[in-house]
Scaffold this motif. Sequence first.
Motif, mmCIF file in Angstrom:
data_model
loop_
_atom_site.group_PDB
_atom_site.id
_atom_site.type_symbol
_atom_site.label_atom_id
_atom_site.label_comp_id
_atom_site.label_asym_id
_atom_site.label_seq_id
_atom_site.Cartn_x
_atom_site.Cartn_y
_atom_site.Cartn_z
ATOM 1 N N GLU A 50 0.829 -1.209 0.000
ATOM 2 C CA GLU A 50 0.000 0.000 0.000
ATOM 3 C C GLU A 50 0.858 1.252 0.000
ATOM 4 O O GLU A 50 0.560 2.220 -0.713
ATOM 5 C CB GLU A 50 -0.912 0.014 1.229
ATOM 6 C CG GLU A 50 -2.061 -0.947 1.160
ATOM 7 C CD GLU A 50 -2.897 -0.932 2.429
ATOM 8 O OE1 GLU A 50 -2.694 -0.036 3.281
ATOM 9 O OE2 GLU A 50 -3.737 -1.823 2.571
ATOM 10 N N ASP A 51 1.941 1.231 0.778
ATOM 11 C CA ASP A 51 2.834 2.386 0.813
ATOM 12 C C ASP A 51 3.498 2.605 -0.543
ATOM 13 O O ASP A 51 3.636 3.741 -1.006
ATOM 14 C CB ASP A 51 3.905 2.214 1.893
ATOM 15 C CG ASP A 51 3.341 2.377 3.293
ATOM 16 O OD1 ASP A 51 2.222 2.913 3.425
ATOM 17 O OD2 ASP A 51 4.025 1.971 4.256
ATOM 18 N N ALA A 52 3.910 1.512 -1.191
ATOM 19 C CA ALA A 52 4.549 1.639 -2.500
ATOM 20 C C ALA A 52 3.550 2.163 -3.528
ATOM 21 O O ALA A 52 3.885 3.026 -4.349
ATOM 22 C CB ALA A 52 5.107 0.287 -2.935
ATOM 23 N N ALA A 53 2.321 1.669 -3.484
ATOM 24 C CA ALA A 53 1.295 2.144 -4.424
ATOM 25 C C ALA A 53 0.976 3.608 -4.171
ATOM 26 O O ALA A 53 0.813 4.386 -5.110
ATOM 27 C CB ALA A 53 0.040 1.296 -4.295
ATOM 28 N N ARG A 54 0.893 4.003 -2.912
ATOM 29 C CA ARG A 54 0.609 5.400 -2.577
ATOM 30 C C ARG A 54 1.754 6.295 -3.032
ATOM 31 O O ARG A 54 1.537 7.392 -3.537
ATOM 32 C CB ARG A 54 0.381 5.541 -1.072
ATOM 33 C CG ARG A 54 -0.080 6.933 -0.685
ATOM 34 C CD ARG A 54 -0.442 7.040 0.785
ATOM 35 N NE ARG A 54 -1.545 6.156 1.102
ATOM 36 C CZ ARG A 54 -1.539 5.292 2.113
ATOM 37 N NH1 ARG A 54 -0.490 5.205 2.890
ATOM 38 N NH2 ARG A 54 -2.582 4.530 2.366
ATOM 39 N N ALA A 55 3.001 5.818 -2.875
ATOM 40 C CA ALA A 55 4.147 6.618 -3.305
ATOM 41 C C ALA A 55 4.143 6.787 -4.817
ATOM 42 O O ALA A 55 4.433 7.871 -5.330
ATOM 43 C CB ALA A 55 5.445 5.956 -2.845
ATOM 44 N N LYS A 60 3.190 10.155 -9.413
ATOM 45 C CA LYS A 60 2.491 10.361 -10.682
ATOM 46 C C LYS A 60 1.682 11.655 -10.637
ATOM 47 O O LYS A 60 1.647 12.414 -11.598
ATOM 48 C CB LYS A 60 1.580 9.168 -10.951
ATOM 49 C CG LYS A 60 1.040 9.095 -12.323
ATOM 50 C CD LYS A 60 0.234 7.814 -12.487
ATOM 51 C CE LYS A 60 -0.069 7.534 -13.913
ATOM 52 N NZ LYS A 60 -0.821 6.296 -14.081
ATOM 53 N N THR A 61 1.025 11.914 -9.512
ATOM 54 C CA THR A 61 0.230 13.126 -9.357
ATOM 55 C C THR A 61 1.114 14.365 -9.411
ATOM 56 O O THR A 61 0.768 15.350 -10.047
ATOM 57 C CB THR A 61 -0.543 13.085 -8.028
ATOM 58 O OG1 THR A 61 -1.309 11.891 -7.983
ATOM 59 C CG2 THR A 61 -1.447 14.276 -7.880
ATOM 60 N N GLU A 62 2.278 14.299 -8.759
ATOM 61 C CA GLU A 62 3.179 15.444 -8.757
ATOM 62 C C GLU A 62 3.694 15.740 -10.158
ATOM 63 O O GLU A 62 3.765 16.888 -10.562
ATOM 64 C CB GLU A 62 4.353 15.191 -7.814
ATOM 65 C CG GLU A 62 3.973 15.262 -6.355
ATOM 66 C CD GLU A 62 5.128 14.883 -5.443
ATOM 67 O OE1 GLU A 62 6.232 14.601 -5.950
ATOM 68 O OE2 GLU A 62 4.926 14.861 -4.225
ATOM 69 N N THR A 63 4.058 14.700 -10.909
ATOM 70 C CA THR A 63 4.566 14.946 -12.256
ATOM 71 C C THR A 63 3.452 15.421 -13.173
ATOM 72 O O THR A 63 3.670 16.265 -14.023
ATOM 73 C CB THR A 63 5.215 13.673 -12.846
ATOM 74 O OG1 THR A 63 4.260 12.613 -12.836
ATOM 75 C CG2 THR A 63 6.432 13.271 -12.065
ATOM 76 N N THR A 64 2.237 14.916 -12.994
ATOM 77 C CA THR A 64 1.107 15.351 -13.811
ATOM 78 C C THR A 64 0.759 16.795 -13.496
ATOM 79 O O THR A 64 0.519 17.592 -14.403
ATOM 80 C CB THR A 64 -0.119 14.453 -13.561
ATOM 81 O OG1 THR A 64 0.252 13.107 -13.783
ATOM 82 C CG2 THR A 64 -1.257 14.827 -14.479
ATOM 83 N N GLU A 65 0.731 17.167 -12.233
ATOM 84 C CA GLU A 65 0.423 18.541 -11.855
ATOM 85 C C GLU A 65 1.482 19.496 -12.371
ATOM 86 O O GLU A 65 1.173 20.578 -12.845
ATOM 87 C CB GLU A 65 0.307 18.662 -10.336
ATOM 88 C CG GLU A 65 -0.938 18.034 -9.769
ATOM 89 C CD GLU A 65 -0.943 18.062 -8.246
ATOM 90 O OE1 GLU A 65 0.071 18.475 -7.648
ATOM 91 O OE2 GLU A 65 -1.955 17.665 -7.669
#
Length: 85
Positions: A50-55, A60-65
């Motif tokens: 779960e931690d790896a998926a959240r990371a 991904k969110t940071e690079t997309t933003e």
Amino acid sequence: MFAGLNGWHLLILLAVILLLFGAAKLPALARSMGQSARAFKGEMSAMKEEDAARAKLDEKTETTEGSTAAGSATTTTPASPDRPS
């Protein structure tokens, strides 16, 4: 913590456990401890996944933003070949 224990200490400890629980209960005790250890190990691996998926999602969110914020002012939509612009 247990660095001072040698073979005799462990043998005495095993004898005390045998006296406390009895020979009939030791297999059930060992089985329940094994099941608990398996459950703990499974939960720990699930938490790591779960931690790896959240990371990955955060990354991904940071690079997309970052790419949408930088490219939103200059990005234009090309006209389709069917419609004139």
